[in-house]
Structures are given as structure tokens and as C-alpha cells.
Design an enzyme around this catalytic site. Sequence first.
Site, PDB file in Angstrom:
ATOM      1  N   ARG A 145       0.854  -1.180   0.000  1.00 26.65           N
ATOM      2  CA  ARG A 145       0.000   0.000   0.000  1.00 26.65           C
ATOM      3  C   ARG A 145       0.893   1.235   0.000  1.00 26.65           C
ATOM      4  O   ARG A 145       1.990   1.211   0.554  1.00 26.65           O
ATOM      5  CB  ARG A 145      -0.888   0.033   1.250  1.00 26.65           C
ATOM      6  N   GLU A 171      -3.818   7.663  -4.241  1.00 26.90           N
ATOM      7  CA  GLU A 171      -4.192   7.214  -5.586  1.00 26.90           C
ATOM      8  C   GLU A 171      -5.521   7.835  -6.002  1.00 26.90           C
ATOM      9  O   GLU A 171      -6.413   7.967  -5.166  1.00 26.90           O
ATOM     10  CB  GLU A 171      -4.301   5.684  -5.593  1.00 26.90           C
ATOM     11  N   HIS A 203      -1.599   0.744  -9.656  1.00 21.82           N
ATOM     12  CA  HIS A 203      -2.224  -0.223  -8.737  1.00 21.82           C
ATOM     13  C   HIS A 203      -2.869  -1.369  -9.533  1.00 21.82           C
ATOM     14  O   HIS A 203      -4.059  -1.653  -9.381  1.00 21.82           O
ATOM     15  CB  HIS A 203      -3.269   0.460  -7.839  1.00 21.82           C
TER      16      HIS A 203
END
Lengths: 296, 296
Positions: free
Chosen positions: B213, B242, B260
Site C-alpha cells: 500500500r 491514488e 495499482h
Amino acid sequence: MEQKSMDPQDDVPLVFVHRPPSFHFPFKDRLSTHFNLLDPLDSPDSTHFFLGSSVGVDHLDLSDCRRRGIAITNASFAFSEDVADLAVGLLIDVLRGISAADRFVRSGFWAKTGDYPLGFKLGGKRIGIVGLGNIGSQVAKRLEAFGCIISYTSRRKKPPSVPFAYYANIYDLAMNSDVLMVCCALTEETHHIVNKEVMAALGKEGVIINVGRGALIDEKEMVQFLVRGEIGGVGLDVFENEPDVPKELFQLDNAVLSPHSAVVTPECFDALEELILFNLKAFFSHEPLRSLIEFE
Amino acid sequence: MEQKSMDPQDDVPLVFVHRPPSFHFPFKDRLSTHFNLLDPLDSPDSTHFFLGSSVGVDHLDLSDCRRRGIAITNASFAFSEDVADLAVGLLIDVLRGISAADRFVRSGFWAKTGDYPLGFKLGGKRIGIVGLGNIGSQVAKRLEAFGCIISYTSRRKKPPSVPFAYYANIYDLAMNSDVLMVCCALTEETHHIVNKEVMAALGKEGVIINVGRGALIDEKEMVQFLVRGEIGGVGLDVFENEPDVPKELFQLDNAVLSPHSAVVTPECFDALEELILFNLKAFFSHEPLRSLIEFE
């Protein structure tokens, strides 16, 4: 390399260096403590011994070398791990779209348009290795750890200790593979070995990785297959007319383009230096050479 | 997931679906043949059971789940191979400069300026894995095949059957690594676990890959370390905010930026579908669950 009688005034063997001007030859100083180096790029006058370095042998007249009893060693022993690293990196990049997704992020599209398209898993993919020599074997070793299924074609079937399925020709290999990893030497027999029949057999989701030489693939046909969506993607470290790259490839997200840099790491140059020094000493001491090219 | 008495009018278990709107839930039809699905994104009225999917657990109140006896399973079993593939792809890309070299070729610089700068070999690199769970173990398996030297830090030392060196904290791991592979879950304890002391310990040729993360790394500090040349490179699939990515990274050739997408393959969705179906059936039959999250 060919052994001749030494100059009576000098006990140090003479070594003739043959290199492309772009090869910077960083370990020249170290070699010159053991040998008399004659490098035509320093002074263009001599013809004694030959020291070049390459993985490929397509620039040498092998039959003439065989006739004259000249031993040839290549650099694949030093280079193969680096080439295999890049080959696997190119494959992951093509399957997962790393370079294309990096462009997508850099151009600000992630925040504007949302998710990037799907990539593909490595595990379970059927990998067909074209040429299971030093480089191909290192590629196989790496891709097994990803859960890939390895098979290969090669001049001859390997001994039973090699656990991979063998296909006698590249067409049958392509029919039974999701990915072709082109790792063989360029010779008259392998020129355009990846032709349009092979690409058609590989199919529209198939991927080609080339870390050998550009002319192993019929590049014009490959570009057409890519443009028409008849193969899935390519990862290329080599091209037919380097440094020229077909402009059509610049528009494609399923092509990863690398400037013939498979062997360009400092660790590789160190290994090359060790190999050349070892082989020169062995040659002048009548000891066996490493990475000797076997004539067919 | 929490088991409750069924609606007497219906033998089919009720499953409450919790998903982000961007998750397209491609196997909904198949699940709906086994379960009554309540998806608030279809009709916003119900609170029965919970079905989400993720590798991370940072969006869940774990202590509340533990108090209420709610079992949590995650998707790492389905996702770990794909995440590990991308992690290794990002590492090869950073070390060998694949994305940057691809930009170099596409912009026509190869023909104009000659060779691309040197990359680095994978073999012999000391890889420090932060979190040796499903994903970290798959990363280790792959990188061993490249000749890398693996060590790790984790909440606890693994059993002796795990052959890698263990460091009790990430600082000592960074001191003894060329590369940090960040593969752990984001929790209160791991927030900004890669801070400036860790980056300084890793050193100016050190590489950080993050497939966990974004908030595992102090992103602002990381950008400064990169801009000042105090770490060697980064490969990032995740970011703190993000889809916003720090603009400074767009200028750097030693950063590989991925949106991602570590788990975004069709094979991964298939595996996820199997896992969810297995766990729902197991839950309603009082059988053991797979990929159960253990509370600390």
C-alpha cells in the site's frame, strides 16, 4: 585465436584486438599487464592475434575458421545471466503492460480515465524457448520459478537430464506455446527462423521475446502481424537494422522496445574481463578454453 | 462473514456484497446461482452478510471484527502470484531500465545519441523482503531463480524450514540489502514503515519496490531521496493518494510507475471467483475457510 611464434625480442604474447569502436574495452589496462595488445583503433597496423567479444557469431566466417583450425570462444558464459534477466523482464513487461502503464501514469491518464487494461499472469503460460544454450537455459530456470511450462527447440534434443519437452522444429514449438523466447545464434539456418508461418502458428494472443539477433525474425512480417492484431505482443532487444526501429512499433502499447542492451551491466563487463583473461592465459598455456564454439 | 438464521421463506443463504463501484464483479451471475446476493450498488437496502475482496485489510476495523467473532478472509491466496510477478517485473525494470529505455527508443534517441546507460545485474543482489507472507514468499521463490540472496523482516521469525536470514526490524534489513521489496499489509504498525532512516540505511544505490500500500512508505520523503539521488530507484504499484502520483516522479528515469494493477489479470479474477465461492460454501457448511486473517 591462433597461436604463432612469439617475437624473439618479447616474451609477452601478442594479442590482436578486434572491436567495434563503440565497445569501450574498460579492462584494457589490466590485459596489457599480461599481453602485448595490438588494437587497430589505437594504431592501424598489425595482423597478429584476434580478440573480440560477442555472444553472436554471425560476424565471423565459421567455415573459414574451421578450415584454418582457429579456435573461437564467445562471451555467452559471461553474458547469459544478464541476457536472461532482460528476456524475463521483457516478458513480464509485455504480459503485464509495465512500460505502457508507466506511460499511462506519467501522462496523467490514471487520474483522468481510471483503471489501466488487464494484464496476463505468467503462471501456467507455455513458454517455447528457441535455442536452449547458455542463455535459453538461464531463461528456463527463471521462468520455472513463475510456474511457467517450458519446452524448446534446438539443433539437437538435449540429454534426458533436461526435463523440458523438445520439438524438432520451431513451427511445432509455436503451435504448442503461448510465448516464444528467441535466444539462439544467428546463422544461415536461423535467419528469419520466426517467419509468418511461425507467427500464425503462435496465434493472436501469442508473445515473442527476442534477445538474440534482429534477423532471427522476419521483422517486416512481424510488424504487419502486430498492426493487424494477429500476434499478442513483442519484447525486442534487437532489430534487423539497428539502431533503426520500425516506426509502426512506436505507436503500439503491446511492444516493448529495448536498445540492444541485454548485456550492458557493469557486472557483465567484470565477468567478461575474467573470461577473456582466463581464455588468453589458457590459450598461451595450451590449456582448455571456456565457452568454445563448437563447429557443426 | 457472520452466519445468521436464514429467512424461513428461503433456503438459499443471503450474502451481503460490499464492493467499490469500480470493482466490476464479473462472476456475480455464478455466485447468484448459489446465494441470494444483496448488493447495495444494485438496491441500497440491506445489512445481512458481508462479501468484499482485497489483499489489504486496512479498510476494516479488525479489533471490532475480533470482538464480534467475525471471520475475515482475504484474497491473497488468489492474488499472490500475480502480485509477485509484477513485483519482480518492476524490480527488473528498475535495475535494467526497461521502461526508460523503451521511452529512449520510442523518442528516436537511440539512432541519434547511441547507447543507453548501463543497467544492473539481478544475480548476487541482496533482496530484503518486508513481510514474508503469501506474496513475499512468492517473490522470494522467483528471485532465488535469478541468483538473488534473500532475507526478510516479518512480525515473527518463520520456522527453520524457511531458509532466509531474518532481521527483527526493517532498519537492520535495509542496512543489509540492496533492494527492499515491500509486500506487507498496511496497519497502524506498518504505516510509513519505510521512513527516512530506512531509506538512508538502504543507501544511494538501493532500490525500493512497493506492491503493498502507498502509505507503507513516507512518500514525501521518498520523493526527496529520489530527487537528491540518495536512493537508486523505485518501482511503485501503489501510492499514498491514488490515483494522484507525485509529479516529481514523472521526470525520473529511475522510477517505474504502475497504476495499482498488481492483481489485474483475468487469471486472477478466475482464482478470486473460485476462492470466494469456496469460502462462502465452506462458511455455510461450517467447514474451515481458506486465507483466514489471523488476529494478532
